[in-house]
Design a protein around this motif. Structure first.
Motif, PDB file in Angstrom:
ATOM      1  N   ASN A  21       0.827  -1.206   0.000  1.00 16.28           N
ATOM      2  CA  ASN A  21       0.000   0.000   0.000  1.00 16.28           C
ATOM      3  C   ASN A  21       0.866   1.262   0.000  1.00 16.28           C
ATOM      4  O   ASN A  21       0.736   2.141   0.844  1.00 16.28           O
ATOM      5  CB  ASN A  21      -0.969   0.003   1.190  1.00 16.28           C
ATOM      6  N   ILE A  22       1.788   1.302  -0.957  1.00 21.75           N
ATOM      7  CA  ILE A  22       2.721   2.417  -1.086  1.00 21.75           C
ATOM      8  C   ILE A  22       2.650   2.978  -2.505  1.00 21.75           C
ATOM      9  O   ILE A  22       2.096   2.340  -3.396  1.00 21.75           O
ATOM     10  CB  ILE A  22       4.178   2.002  -0.765  1.00 21.75           C
ATOM     11  N   GLY A  23       3.225   4.142  -2.695  1.00 19.49           N
ATOM     12  CA  GLY A  23       3.186   4.781  -4.002  1.00 19.49           C
ATOM     13  C   GLY A  23       4.538   4.976  -4.641  1.00 19.49           C
ATOM     14  O   GLY A  23       4.631   5.597  -5.690  1.00 19.49           O
ATOM     15  N   CYS A  24       5.580   4.423  -4.015  1.00 15.36           N
ATOM     16  CA  CYS A  24       6.925   4.663  -4.520  1.00 15.36           C
ATOM     17  C   CYS A  24       7.861   3.552  -4.055  1.00 15.36           C
ATOM     18  O   CYS A  24       7.690   3.013  -2.957  1.00 15.36           O
ATOM     19  CB  CYS A  24       7.394   6.016  -3.996  1.00 15.36           C
ATOM     20  N   LEU A  25       8.840   3.241  -4.894  1.00 13.42           N
ATOM     21  CA  LEU A  25       9.855   2.245  -4.560  1.00 13.42           C
ATOM     22  C   LEU A  25      11.245   2.798  -4.853  1.00 13.42           C
ATOM     23  O   LEU A  25      11.431   3.513  -5.839  1.00 13.42           O
ATOM     24  CB  LEU A  25       9.659   0.968  -5.392  1.00 13.42           C
ATOM     25  N   ALA A  26      12.193   2.438  -4.002  1.00 11.73           N
ATOM     26  CA  ALA A  26      13.592   2.753  -4.279  1.00 11.73           C
ATOM     27  C   ALA A  26      14.102   1.703  -5.262  1.00 11.73           C
ATOM     28  O   ALA A  26      13.846   0.510  -5.099  1.00 11.73           O
ATOM     29  CB  ALA A  26      14.411   2.715  -2.991  1.00 11.73           C
ATOM     30  N   VAL A  27      14.810   2.136  -6.289  1.00 12.14           N
ATOM     31  CA  VAL A  27      15.309   1.229  -7.322  1.00 12.14           C
ATOM     32  C   VAL A  27      16.774   0.910  -7.037  1.00 12.14           C
ATOM     33  O   VAL A  27      17.577   1.816  -6.786  1.00 12.14           O
ATOM     34  CB  VAL A  27      15.150   1.853  -8.724  1.00 12.14           C
ATOM     35  N   THR A  28      17.105  -0.380  -7.077  1.00 13.39           N
ATOM     36  CA  THR A  28      18.474  -0.824  -6.790  1.00 13.39           C
ATOM     37  C   THR A  28      19.118  -1.436  -8.025  1.00 13.39           C
ATOM     38  O   THR A  28      18.434  -1.920  -8.926  1.00 13.39           O
ATOM     39  CB  THR A  28      18.489  -1.882  -5.661  1.00 13.39           C
ATOM     40  N   ASP A  29      20.456  -1.423  -8.016  1.00  9.62           N
ATOM     41  CA  ASP A  29      21.198  -2.121  -9.062  1.00  9.62           C
ATOM     42  C   ASP A  29      21.493  -3.539  -8.571  1.00  9.62           C
ATOM     43  O   ASP A  29      21.008  -3.951  -7.510  1.00  9.62           O
ATOM     44  CB  ASP A  29      22.467  -1.354  -9.444  1.00  9.62           C
ATOM     45  N   ASN A  30      22.305  -4.273  -9.306  1.00  9.19           N
ATOM     46  CA  ASN A  30      22.597  -5.663  -8.936  1.00  9.19           C
ATOM     47  C   ASN A  30      23.467  -5.791  -7.687  1.00  9.19           C
ATOM     48  O   ASN A  30      23.576  -6.869  -7.111  1.00  9.19           O
ATOM     49  CB  ASN A  30      23.229  -6.403 -10.111  1.00  9.19           C
ATOM     50  N   LYS A  31      24.078  -4.681  -7.247  1.00  8.18           N
ATOM     51  CA  LYS A  31      24.871  -4.689  -6.013  1.00  8.18           C
ATOM     52  C   LYS A  31      24.047  -4.179  -4.828  1.00  8.18           C
ATOM     53  O   LYS A  31      24.583  -3.916  -3.770  1.00  8.18           O
ATOM     54  CB  LYS A  31      26.122  -3.830  -6.187  1.00  8.18           C
ATOM     55  N   ASN A  32      22.745  -4.006  -5.038  1.00 10.17           N
ATOM     56  CA  ASN A  32      21.802  -3.538  -4.029  1.00 10.17           C
ATOM     57  C   ASN A  32      22.027  -2.076  -3.624  1.00 10.17           C
ATOM     58  O   ASN A  32      21.606  -1.655  -2.561  1.00 10.17           O
ATOM     59  CB  ASN A  32      21.794  -4.452  -2.798  1.00 10.17           C
ATOM     60  N   ASN A  33      22.697  -1.313  -4.483  1.00 12.91           N
ATOM     61  CA  ASN A  33      22.854   0.124  -4.262  1.00 12.91           C
ATOM     62  C   ASN A  33      21.632   0.841  -4.801  1.00 12.91           C
ATOM     63  O   ASN A  33      21.103   0.485  -5.857  1.00 12.91           O
ATOM     64  CB  ASN A  33      24.091   0.662  -4.993  1.00 12.91           C
ATOM     65  N   ILE A  34      21.182   1.871  -4.102  1.00 10.16           N
ATOM     66  CA  ILE A  34      20.054   2.666  -4.570  1.00 10.16           C
ATOM     67  C   ILE A  34      20.525   3.525  -5.741  1.00 10.16           C
ATOM     68  O   ILE A  34      21.475   4.288  -5.618  1.00 10.16           O
ATOM     69  CB  ILE A  34      19.505   3.570  -3.442  1.00 10.16           C
ATOM     70  N   VAL A  35      19.829   3.379  -6.867  1.00  9.07           N
ATOM     71  CA  VAL A  35      20.227   4.116  -8.067  1.00  9.07           C
ATOM     72  C   VAL A  35      19.109   4.998  -8.615  1.00  9.07           C
ATOM     73  O   VAL A  35      19.340   5.818  -9.499  1.00  9.07           O
ATOM     74  CB  VAL A  35      20.718   3.157  -9.179  1.00  9.07           C
ATOM     75  N   GLY A  36      17.891   4.812  -8.104  1.00  8.51           N
ATOM     76  CA  GLY A  36      16.786   5.594  -8.625  1.00  8.51           C
ATOM     77  C   GLY A  36      15.529   5.424  -7.800  1.00  8.51           C
ATOM     78  O   GLY A  36      15.546   4.864  -6.711  1.00  8.51           O
ATOM     79  N   VAL A  37      14.436   5.901  -8.378  1.00  9.59           N
ATOM     80  CA  VAL A  37      13.144   5.844  -7.702  1.00  9.59           C
ATOM     81  C   VAL A  37      12.050   5.589  -8.746  1.00  9.59           C
ATOM     82  O   VAL A  37      12.133   6.078  -9.874  1.00  9.59           O
ATOM     83  CB  VAL A  37      12.892   7.141  -6.903  1.00  9.59           C
ATOM     84  N   LEU A  38      11.064   4.792  -8.362  1.00 12.08           N
ATOM     85  CA  LEU A  38       9.936   4.490  -9.229  1.00 12.08           C
ATOM     86  C   LEU A  38       8.657   4.799  -8.476  1.00 12.08           C
ATOM     87  O   LEU A  38       8.444   4.299  -7.376  1.00 12.08           O
ATOM     88  CB  LEU A  38       9.945   3.012  -9.638  1.00 12.08           C
ATOM     89  N   SER A  39       7.813   5.621  -9.074  1.00 14.26           N
ATOM     90  CA  SER A  39       6.550   5.992  -8.429  1.00 14.26           C
ATOM     91  C   SER A  39       5.370   5.450  -9.231  1.00 14.26           C
ATOM     92  O   SER A  39       5.510   5.066 -10.396  1.00 14.26           O
ATOM     93  CB  SER A  39       6.436   7.510  -8.320  1.00 14.26           C
ATOM     94  N   GLN A  40       4.207   5.472  -8.590  1.00 12.84           N
ATOM     95  CA  GLN A  40       2.990   5.083  -9.303  1.00 12.84           C
ATOM     96  C   GLN A  40       2.761   6.011 -10.484  1.00 12.84           C
ATOM     97  O   GLN A  40       2.283   5.583 -11.531  1.00 12.84           O
ATOM     98  CB  GLN A  40       1.787   5.146  -8.365  1.00 12.84           C
ATOM     99  N   ARG A  41       3.123   7.264 -10.318  1.00  9.15           N
ATOM    100  CA  ARG A  41       2.974   8.240 -11.400  1.00  9.15           C
ATOM    101  C   ARG A  41       3.812   7.815 -12.612  1.00  9.15           C
ATOM    102  O   ARG A  41       3.362   7.942 -13.750  1.00  9.15           O
ATOM    103  CB  ARG A  41       3.408   9.620 -10.910  1.00  9.15           C
ATOM    104  N   ASP A  42       5.035   7.304 -12.370  1.00 10.03           N
ATOM    105  CA  ASP A  42       5.870   6.806 -13.472  1.00 10.03           C
ATOM    106  C   ASP A  42       5.155   5.681 -14.205  1.00 10.03           C
ATOM    107  O   ASP A  42       5.135   5.633 -15.433  1.00 10.03           O
ATOM    108  CB  ASP A  42       7.213   6.283 -12.952  1.00 10.03           C
TER     109      ASP A  42
END
Length: 141
Positions: A21-42
């Motif tokens: 029940n969220i509207g956004c996710l942190a996006v990770t690369d294959n090393k589990n580093n945060i590289v971006g963000v994905l929202s419901q709006r996207d």
């Protein structure tokens, strides 16, 4: 877990939005580093509105990557966070610990409003109690 790997499908992201029940996710690369963000709006603007197949489109094709993302530091005030959100017209902020640049969480505009309302309600209670002679200036009892 509010993270998703950039190689996941957009459909998996939507399932996480619904499950948590969220509207956004942190996006990770294959090393589990945060590289971006994905929202419901996207998702709405880049998948649903264009009638693309969410089972085939990858998160990395629709998310926002640094430097196009706004983050909050763990030490930022409510006002600083709100200003960042208003400046970019966004509803979520990734929160990082500036000492090691590690992702520690995410806050939404809803979180900020709840906190501001809590502060306002506390102030109203103290002023009301003071006005009726309850608790003096030390707060409610």
């Amino acid at each position: 877990d509010f993270k998703i790997n950039e190689d996941n499908t957009a459909n998996n992201a939507v399932k996480r939005f619904a499950a948590f029940n969220i509207g956004c996710l942190a996006v990770t690369d294959n090393k589990n580093n945060i590289v971006g963000v994905l929202s419901q709006r996207d998702y709405i603007n880049k998948i649903a509105a264009l009638e693309k197949d969410a089972m085939k489109v990858k998160v990395k094709e629709i998310c926002s990557y640094a430097p196009n993302i706004i983050i909050a530091k763990k030490t930022d005030s409510l006002e600083q966070c709100m200003n960042k959100m208003l400046f970019k017209d966004i509803r979520h902020l990734l929160v990082v610990d500036e000492t090691n640049n590690e992702f520690v969480g995410m806050i939404s505009i809803k979180d900020l409003i709840k906190e501001i309302m809590k502060d306002k309600n506390d102030m109203i209670t103290r002023l009301t109690d003071f006005n009726i002679g309850k608790g003096a200036f030390f707060g409610s009892e």
